[in-house]
Scaffold this motif. Sequence first.
Motif, mmCIF file in Angstrom:
data_model
loop_
_atom_site.group_PDB
_atom_site.id
_atom_site.type_symbol
_atom_site.label_atom_id
_atom_site.label_comp_id
_atom_site.label_asym_id
_atom_site.label_seq_id
_atom_site.Cartn_x
_atom_site.Cartn_y
_atom_site.Cartn_z
ATOM 1 N N GLU A 35 -33.135 36.327 18.332
ATOM 2 C CA GLU A 35 -32.824 37.204 17.197
ATOM 3 C C GLU A 35 -33.024 36.437 15.893
ATOM 4 O OE1 GLU A 35 -31.863 40.574 15.154
ATOM 5 O OE2 GLU A 35 -32.082 40.378 17.336
ATOM 6 N N PRO A 36 -33.983 36.857 15.046
ATOM 7 C CA PRO A 36 -34.238 36.130 13.795
ATOM 8 C C PRO A 36 -33.015 36.134 12.884
ATOM 9 C CG PRO A 36 -36.048 37.621 14.302
ATOM 10 C CD PRO A 36 -34.932 37.968 15.237
ATOM 11 N N SER A 37 -32.767 35.013 12.241
ATOM 12 C CA SER A 37 -31.660 34.889 11.299
ATOM 13 C C SER A 37 -32.137 35.250 9.898
ATOM 14 C CB SER A 37 -31.141 33.449 11.300
ATOM 15 O OG SER A 37 -32.136 32.581 10.766
ATOM 16 N N VAL A 38 -31.213 35.280 8.962
ATOM 17 C CA VAL A 38 -31.560 35.518 7.561
ATOM 18 C C VAL A 38 -32.526 34.442 7.077
ATOM 19 C CG1 VAL A 38 -30.653 35.526 5.197
ATOM 20 C CG2 VAL A 38 -29.442 36.765 7.002
ATOM 21 N N MET A 39 -32.310 33.205 7.513
ATOM 22 C CA MET A 39 -33.180 32.110 7.084
ATOM 23 C C MET A 39 -34.582 32.268 7.664
ATOM 24 S SD MET A 39 -32.751 29.643 4.964
ATOM 25 C CE MET A 39 -31.041 29.101 4.985
ATOM 26 N N HIS A 40 -34.672 32.668 8.924
ATOM 27 C CA HIS A 40 -35.981 32.941 9.517
ATOM 28 C C HIS A 40 -36.728 33.995 8.699
ATOM 29 C CE1 HIS A 40 -34.283 31.504 13.581
ATOM 30 N NE2 HIS A 40 -35.261 30.669 13.275
ATOM 31 N N LEU A 41 -36.017 35.078 8.380
ATOM 32 C CA LEU A 41 -36.651 36.197 7.686
ATOM 33 C C LEU A 41 -37.031 35.844 6.251
ATOM 34 C CD1 LEU A 41 -34.480 39.174 8.994
ATOM 35 C CD2 LEU A 41 -36.756 38.458 9.744
#
Length: 426
Positions: A35-41
Amino acid sequence: MKNITKIGIGILLTVILIGGTTAQNITELENFVGEPSVMHLTAWKAAALAMDKLDVEKGDNILVLTDAGYTSMIDGHTTEECLDALIIATGASPGKNNLFQLHRAYYQPLWFVFFDSKTKDCVYVEVDSKTLGKYLKNNDVEGFKNLDDNEIFKIMAKENIDPEKLLNNPEEWNKKVNAKVFGGNEFSITTVSSVWANDASNEFLKSAELHNHICPGLSSGYLIVKYLEKEMPIENEKQSYKIYAAPSWCKDDAIQTILDTTVGKKGMYVVGLTKEQEKQLPKGTAGIYFRCDTTTGICDGRVLTFNWNKAFKDCNMNSSWLQDWKTYKGWWTRYKMNLWMMDYTDNPGYLVGTAKEFTINASRIGGGGDFTSAGVNPYVELGLMSEENGGIKTEPEAESQPWIYALIGLLVIIAIGIAFYMKKNK
């Protein structure tokens, strides 16, 4: 049918929210990180924005620069997750020699750079730390997806940074430097991208990561390494380099990165010299370099020099321009010399030389050895600097003044007399 419709709408929303250019790869990111995190996005959105502006696709030969992995003062969250998203979104990677982390202090802003090697167009994206911190604090991934780019990023700039353009029309680019179009990172971005586009080696670009830009000083360190490889190479696993970095300059970041001669591992000893001391040394002295062998217990040593006069002359430049930051000359001189010096990586001896060769017992180098200990000046022992005060000129001590002592004695006698008189008349 309803389920299929919902899935279709979900995919459409993903395309809209994440960005059209790389939205088709969001599944790749999910497969890689879960599940992508805010930082990934954050990095994903930056890449999508930039790739759209550059009109490039995943796998195209673009350079990606970032300070992610170093900056971490975003509501206490670290930023290394951005790197995974950048790799999946752009296809750039350390292994392909086109993804680099420029070293910055932990409290600096988070930013991303995307440079197209064909067009020389460059997109700079800087994150709004306050906005990002808000969504990181609440781990609000869904809310973050709904944000527009201008809500997440405080700077989104596209500029053409073709070296020919910057070299031939520096005044125009200088206006943009003063305007900080790349958030004050203009020198770092233009120097690294230009040298990368000129097929610089990975080892040199790794030293640029630590130094966070490329300048003639760093380039001189790379040429010194190339010179050592030719003139005093490591010949077996029992040998290693140690460096006495005096005088010290930007070269030492390249040397310690490539040769692993870091200060913390006692591979490099950094010492400051006074102007008077430097004047006594051979012109362009660049430190003392040892190749130590644990089998023989002997270190081969060389005092190396770097011919800055030749470099400036061949570049048709004046060294005083390096200090001229009121005009374009401060950055332009460095920028031009960077590219010129890269032509000598196969012929480092054109600029690097040896002032003195010697051998010394390995026990005297590091680990409490006297040759590199505080208070010892190796240049004096090598006969390259005067022994008196290690080459430091000091003012002569003031001559003693006998009358001062006589006056003090007289005052003492008077004080004793007054005390005796007062006691007698009580």
